[in-house]
Enzyme design. Structure first.
Site, PDB file in Angstrom:
ATOM      1  N   ASP A   9     -19.400  68.879  27.384  1.00  0.00           N
ATOM      2  CA  ASP A   9     -19.787  68.092  26.200  1.00  0.00           C
ATOM      3  C   ASP A   9     -21.096  68.606  25.605  1.00  0.00           C
ATOM      4  O   ASP A   9     -21.263  68.673  24.385  1.00  0.00           O
ATOM      5  CB  ASP A   9     -20.018  66.622  26.581  1.00  0.00           C
ATOM      6  CG  ASP A   9     -18.741  65.795  26.612  1.00  0.00           C
ATOM      7  OD1 ASP A   9     -17.673  66.320  26.270  1.00  0.00           O
ATOM      8  OD2 ASP A   9     -18.838  64.607  26.992  1.00  0.00           O
ATOM      9  N   HIS A  45     -28.203  74.615  43.199  1.00  0.00           N
ATOM     10  CA  HIS A  45     -29.279  74.977  44.124  1.00  0.00           C
ATOM     11  C   HIS A  45     -30.647  75.047  43.465  1.00  0.00           C
ATOM     12  O   HIS A  45     -31.565  75.674  43.996  1.00  0.00           O
ATOM     13  CB  HIS A  45     -28.960  76.324  44.793  1.00  0.00           C
ATOM     14  CG  HIS A  45     -27.879  76.212  45.837  1.00  0.00           C
ATOM     15  ND1 HIS A  45     -27.937  75.346  46.904  1.00  0.00           N
ATOM     16  CD2 HIS A  45     -26.686  76.853  45.970  1.00  0.00           C
ATOM     17  CE1 HIS A  45     -26.850  75.459  47.649  1.00  0.00           C
ATOM     18  NE2 HIS A  45     -26.065  76.365  47.104  1.00  0.00           N
ATOM     19  N   GLU A 100     -15.662  80.107  48.832  1.00  0.00           N
ATOM     20  CA  GLU A 100     -16.797  80.328  49.737  1.00  0.00           C
ATOM     21  C   GLU A 100     -16.669  79.530  51.031  1.00  0.00           C
ATOM     22  O   GLU A 100     -17.664  79.241  51.681  1.00  0.00           O
ATOM     23  CB  GLU A 100     -18.126  80.019  49.026  1.00  0.00           C
ATOM     24  CG  GLU A 100     -18.199  78.695  48.307  1.00  0.00           C
ATOM     25  CD  GLU A 100     -19.519  78.480  47.554  1.00  0.00           C
ATOM     26  OE1 GLU A 100     -20.427  79.321  47.650  1.00  0.00           O
ATOM     27  OE2 GLU A 100     -19.649  77.446  46.873  1.00  0.00           O
ATOM     28  N   ASP A 130     -22.301  81.419  51.510  1.00  0.00           N
ATOM     29  CA  ASP A 130     -21.577  80.300  52.125  1.00  0.00           C
ATOM     30  C   ASP A 130     -20.354  80.785  52.891  1.00  0.00           C
ATOM     31  O   ASP A 130     -20.014  80.231  53.938  1.00  0.00           O
ATOM     32  CB  ASP A 130     -21.165  79.292  51.048  1.00  0.00           C
ATOM     33  CG  ASP A 130     -22.296  78.326  50.736  1.00  0.00           C
ATOM     34  OD1 ASP A 130     -22.885  77.775  51.669  1.00  0.00           O
ATOM     35  OD2 ASP A 130     -22.606  78.149  49.552  1.00  0.00           O
ATOM     36  N   ARG A 147     -23.591  76.000  36.806  1.00  0.00           N
ATOM     37  CA  ARG A 147     -23.026  75.714  38.127  1.00  0.00           C
ATOM     38  C   ARG A 147     -23.345  74.262  38.431  1.00  0.00           C
ATOM     39  O   ARG A 147     -24.507  73.880  38.563  1.00  0.00           O
ATOM     40  CB  ARG A 147     -23.594  76.628  39.211  1.00  0.00           C
ATOM     41  CG  ARG A 147     -22.994  76.235  40.583  1.00  0.00           C
ATOM     42  CD  ARG A 147     -23.015  77.342  41.588  1.00  0.00           C
ATOM     43  NE  ARG A 147     -24.337  77.645  42.080  1.00  0.00           N
ATOM     44  CZ  ARG A 147     -24.571  78.501  43.066  1.00  0.00           C
ATOM     45  NH1 ARG A 147     -23.555  79.127  43.665  1.00  0.00           N
ATOM     46  NH2 ARG A 147     -25.800  78.752  43.460  1.00  0.00           N
TER      47      ARG A 147
HETATM   48  C1  3PY Z   1     -23.018  81.905  47.832  1.00  0.00           C
HETATM   49  O1  3PY Z   1     -23.263  83.098  48.134  1.00  0.00           O
HETATM   50  O2  3PY Z   1     -22.718  81.031  48.644  1.00  0.00           O
HETATM   51  C2  3PY Z   1     -23.097  81.526  46.451  1.00  0.00           C
HETATM   52  O3  3PY Z   1     -22.759  80.427  46.105  1.00  0.00           O
HETATM   53  C3  3PY Z   1     -23.635  82.552  45.492  1.00  0.00           C
HETATM   54  O4  3PY Z   1     -23.350  82.235  44.225  1.00  0.00           O
HETATM   55 MG    MG Z   2     -22.542  79.058  47.680  1.00  0.00          MG
END
Ligand code: 3PY
Ligand code: MG
Length: 251
Positions: free
Chosen positions: A83, A46, A148, A174, A69
Site C-alpha cells: 500500500d 533485522h 532458509e 539461516d 523485507r
Molecule cells: C540469511 O542469510 O539468512 C538471510 O536472510 C540473508 O538475506
Molecule cells: Mg535470514
C-alpha cells in the site's frame, strides 16, 4: 512504485545486484540509485525500521526499485508495505507451499483476501481508477520468498512451482544454522544452495542469494542464480571508512 520493468528484468534472468538498507533514511536509497544499483531492500526484519520509516523509504521508489523485507510471514505487513508503494516484498522463512500461498494471498487483490483502500500511495492517493490500481498492483508487485530452513528443502518443488512467486531467495546464514553447518564452506550448505538453484531451473523460477561480498557472485552465477543482494548500506560504509583510515597516511 512502478516495477513492471523490474519484474520483467527478473523474468528475463538479467543479473541484478542490490543491497539491504538497514539505516532508515531515504537519502541512502537516493545515493544507491545514483550509484546504479538495480534495487534495494529496506530490511525491516533485522533492522529497526518501522512502517513510518518504510513510508519515507519507499517514497523514492521512482529512483530505483525499493523492496521491503518484512519481519515475518504475516499478511498485514505484506499488504501494508505494498500500500505504501513498495516495489515488492521479501518474505523471510517461507518453509512450505502453504506459507508461499499465504504470501500470495496477502499480496494480490485478485485472490480475494487483501484489504483494499484506494487512498494509499500505491493507488496514487485515491486518484487512480480503483480497478486499474488493483490490477496494476497485482501485475507489478515483486515477491521474493526466502528459502532458509531445512523444512523448506523438503517442499522445494511445491514452493518453486508456484507461478506468481518471482524469486526463490536463499538466506545462507539461516540456512546454515538450520542445517547445523559449521560455516559458509560447509559442503552441506553448498549442496543445499545447488539443490535450490536446480529447483528454480526445473520450475522456471528465478533464484537469488545474499552474498557478503561480490567475490562470491561468479560461482553462484554458474549455478544459474541471477538475483544478488550484496551486503548493506552499513557494511559498505564500514568497509570504505576502514579503507580510508587504513590508507590515508599510508603513502
Ligand atoms: C540469511 O542469510 O539468512 C538471510 O536472510 C540473508 O538475506
Ligand atoms: Mg535470514
Amino acid at each position: 512504485m512502478t516495477s513492471d520493468h523490474f519484474r520483467e528484468r527478473i523474468r528475463r534472468r538479467e543479473p541484478l545486484i542490490g543491497t539491504f538498507v538497514k539505516t532508515p533514511a531515504f537519502h541512502i536509497i537516493e545515493l544507491l540509485g545514483i550509484a546504479g544499483l538495480d534495487f534495494v531492500v529496506a530490511d525491516a526484519e533485522h533492522a529497526p525500521i518501522d512502517n513510518g520509516q518504510v513510508d519515507n523509504m519507499v517514497a523514492v521508489a521512482g529512483v530505483l526499485p525499493v523492496l521491503v523485507r518484512v519481519p515475518g510471514n504475516d499478511p498485514m505487513p505484506i499488504a501494508s508495505v505494498l500500500d505504501l508503494g513498495a516495489t515488492g516484498v521479501v518474505v523471510p522463512h517461507v518453509r512450505s507451499a502453504d506459507d508461499a500461498v499465504a504470501v500470495l494471498d496477502a499480496a494480490d487483490f485478485a485472490r480475494g483476501s487483501r484489504g483494499f483502500s484506494p487512498s494509499v500511495r500505491a493507488g496514487r492517493f485515491g486518484t487512480d481508477n480503483v480497478e486499474a490500481f488493483r490490477s496494476r498492483a497485482d501485475k507489478e508487485r515483486v515477491l521474493f520468498v526466502q528459502i532458509e530452513d531445512g523444512e523448506a528443502l523438503e517442499q522445494l518443488d511445491a514452493i518453486a512451482s508456484i507461478d506468481d512467486i518471482d524469486v526463490l531467495f536463499i538466506g545462507p546464514a539461516d540456512l546454515a544454522l538450520s542445517l547445523g553447518c559449521s560455516g559458509a564452506d560447509d559442503p552441506r550448505l553448498q549442496d543445499a544452495i545447488t539443490t535450490i538453484a536446480k529447483a528454480g531451473q526445473r520450475h522456471g523460477r528465478a533464484v537469488g542469494i545474499f552474498v557478503g561480498s561480490v567475490e562470491a557472485i561468479a560461482a553462484y552465477r554458474a549455478l544459474g542464480i541471477s538475483v544478488f543482494i550484496c551486503g548493506s548500506d552499513q557494511s559498505f560504509l564500514l568497509a570504505e571508512a576502514r579503507r580510508v583510515k587504513r590508507s590515508a597516511f599510508a603513502g
